[in-house]
Motif scaffolding. Structure first.
Motif: not given
Length: 284
Positions: A184-185, A211, A233-235, A237, A281-282
């Motif tokens: 999701d990252t 990841i 993706y939710d996040k 970076l 973050l994860v």
């Protein structure tokens, strides 16, 4: 609207700054540093070996679309090295040039009669008999190339030049995502952060976390599926050796809440520090 390649090997600035240290702080300059509405394609190398292929790609775009192209590298790549397999020349992209040799409207040469697919104008060698035309920085009339101060023509030409650059998205590869599944990252990078991001991702995956990673080699226009990727993706970076320039572009273009990991120390990222940032973050 003529082919030109500007190679920008970025280093810590501003001004003389730290001339032997890497940075990625020229992205917004090459995107928006020209006057008026005049977008320009931007290609970025990500590895020492990749510099060769990035240069070929910049040349291909510049010649095919009759446009200046910025080729971004940085001091880390410029001073780096790696084993490189000499490519088969026949497998490289075609960068041959087709010059205009005859009039394209009866007995008249229209220097701004554009190719219907690429919107590129014909390229005539100066002095070719019968193909004389005006050059220079003054606005040109559509098709004829005569100097024009007409408001409607200027609006048309600005939009045509922008559409030409935007259309390059259909002629470059889609953004590839390395996702083992279930992540999701997304960690999205560009330029010389490629190695550190890859090493950090392997470490994070070894810890059992999921990841995804992707790396941009074309920064203007973005690959045509970039919006679809980042919205999946939710996040997101974005590690950069600047204060968040790609992150700003992603937020503006695709309305995603991208998160930056940014340092400007004149040093490349270490895998360990990116591992910590990704893990945090994860787990958040």
């Amino acid at each position: 609207e003529l082919p030109l390649i500007v190679v920008d090997v970025q280093r810590a600035g501003p001004s003389t700054g730290m001339p032997t240290k890497p940075e990625q702080a020229d992205l917004l300059m090459v995107m928006f540093g020209r006057n008026s509405e005049s977008p320009v394609p931007v290609v970025a190398a990500s590895t020492p070996a990749g510099c060769f292929h990035a240069a070929i790609e910049a040349a291909r775009i510049a010649i095919k679309y009759r446009t200046p192209v910025f080729l971004l590298s940085d001091a880390y790549l410029a001073n780096g090295s790696e084993p490189w397999l000499i490519p088969d020349v026949s497998a490289l992209a075609d960068i041959s040039t087709e010059f205009a040799t005859m009039p394209n409207d009866g007995e008249t040469f229209l220097p701004y009669r554009r190719d219907a697919k690429t919107l590129a104008r014909p390229w005539a060698i100066p002095g070719t008999p019968g193909l004389e035309h005006r050059i220079g920085g003054l606005e040109k009339e559509d098709e004829t190339g005569n100097v024009s101060y007409d408001p409607e023509n200027h609006d048309l030409m600005v939009r045509l030049r922008a559409a030409k650059v935007a259309g390059i998205a259909s002629d470059i590869p889609e953004l590839e995502v390395d996702d083992p599944g279930g992540a999701d990252t997304l960690v999205l990078g560009w330029g010389s952060t490629y190695g550190a991001i890859g090493a950090a991702a392997r470490r994070v995956r070894a810890s059992g976390r999921k990841i995804a990673t992707a790396h941009l080699n074309h920064l203007n226009p973005f690959p045509r599926n970039t919006g679809e990727v980042v919205r999946s993706y939710d996040k997101v970076l974005v590690p950069e050796i600047n204060l968040g320039q790609l992150r700003m572009l992603l937020r503006a273009e695709f309305l995603v809440d991208a998160i930056g990991y940014n340092k400007v120390r004149g040093r490349p990222f270490r895998a360990a520090e990116l591992e910590d940032a990704i893990t945090a973050l994860v787990d958040s």
